[in-house]
Design a protein around this motif. Structure first.
Motif, short mmCIF file in Angstrom:
data_model
loop_
_atom_site.label_atom_id
_atom_site.label_comp_id
_atom_site.label_asym_id
_atom_site.label_seq_id
_atom_site.Cartn_x
_atom_site.Cartn_y
_atom_site.Cartn_z
N UNK A 37 0.86 -1.27 0.14
CA UNK A 37 0.17 0.07 -0.11
C UNK A 37 0.93 1.31 0.03
N UNK A 38 1.97 1.09 0.77
CA UNK A 38 2.78 2.39 0.75
C UNK A 38 3.37 2.59 -0.67
N UNK A 39 3.92 1.64 -1.19
CA UNK A 39 4.39 1.76 -2.81
C UNK A 39 3.19 2.36 -3.72
N UNK A 40 1.99 1.60 -3.59
CA UNK A 40 0.93 2.12 -4.32
C UNK A 40 0.40 3.67 -4.04
N UNK A 41 0.72 3.96 -2.66
CA UNK A 41 0.33 5.57 -2.53
C UNK A 41 1.30 6.31 -3.30
N UNK A 42 2.60 6.00 -3.20
CA UNK A 42 3.52 6.90 -3.89
C UNK A 42 3.47 7.01 -5.23
N UNK A 43 2.59 5.99 -6.05
CA UNK A 43 2.68 5.96 -7.27
C UNK A 43 1.35 6.75 -7.74
N UNK A 44 0.41 7.11 -6.91
CA UNK A 44 -0.45 8.04 -7.01
C UNK A 44 -0.34 9.43 -7.26
N UNK A 45 1.16 9.75 -7.19
CA UNK A 45 1.33 11.31 -7.21
C UNK A 45 0.47 12.33 -6.59
N UNK A 46 0.13 11.97 -5.04
CA UNK A 46 -0.85 12.68 -4.29
C UNK A 46 0.17 14.08 -3.76
N UNK A 47 -0.61 15.10 -3.42
CA UNK A 47 0.18 16.37 -2.85
C UNK A 47 1.23 15.95 -1.86
N UNK A 48 2.25 16.31 -1.62
CA UNK A 48 3.40 16.04 -0.74
C UNK A 48 3.03 16.04 0.52
N UNK A 49 2.18 16.94 1.10
CA UNK A 49 1.59 16.88 2.67
C UNK A 49 0.87 15.72 2.94
N UNK A 50 -0.12 15.33 1.85
CA UNK A 50 -0.97 14.23 2.10
C UNK A 50 -0.07 12.76 2.05
N UNK A 51 0.85 12.94 0.99
CA UNK A 51 1.91 11.71 1.10
C UNK A 51 2.34 11.61 2.20
N UNK A 52 2.94 12.53 2.89
CA UNK A 52 3.98 12.38 3.93
C UNK A 52 2.90 11.79 5.05
#
Length: 102
Positions: A37-52
């Motif tokens: 799931x962590x790898x998948x979240x990174x691949x979605x190119x979310x806004x940096x604050x949300x991603x972190x």
């Protein structure tokens, strides 16, 4: 059957070992799922604050799983809280120290 095998079966010692292996397997499976799931979240190119925020939440979840099951603190709630919260406090202090440079 040998004497030690009969003794283990009479007192249920064989079943405790099976339960422990199932618990470890389940924990490893959840750790794998969270990592995917962590790898998948990174691949979605979310806004940096949300991603972190999402990655930090998943990291804390993984830490709780590891501390609870592999460090055997599942039934020691206060110690488990200390083990999780203390590094977070130190990380915030270090981040604050680095953030002052900018």
């Amino acid at each position: 059957m040998s004497g030690s095998t009969e003794h283990a079966l009479e007192h249920g010692h064989g079943h405790e070992h099976d339960h422990g292996n199932r618990l470890y397997f389940t924990t490893w499976l959840w750790l794998l799922v969270i990592t995917v799931l962590e790898v998948g979240v990174v691949l979605f190119h979310l806004p940096r604050a949300l991603l972190v925020g999402i990655l930090l939440l998943m990291t804390v979840l993984k830490a709780v799983l590891i501390v609870a099951n592999f460090m055997h603190l599942r039934f020691e709630k206060l110690n488990m809280i200390y083990v999780i919260i203390t590094p977070m406090i130190f990380a915030l202090i270090m981040w604050y120290g680095v953030a002052l440079d900018y």
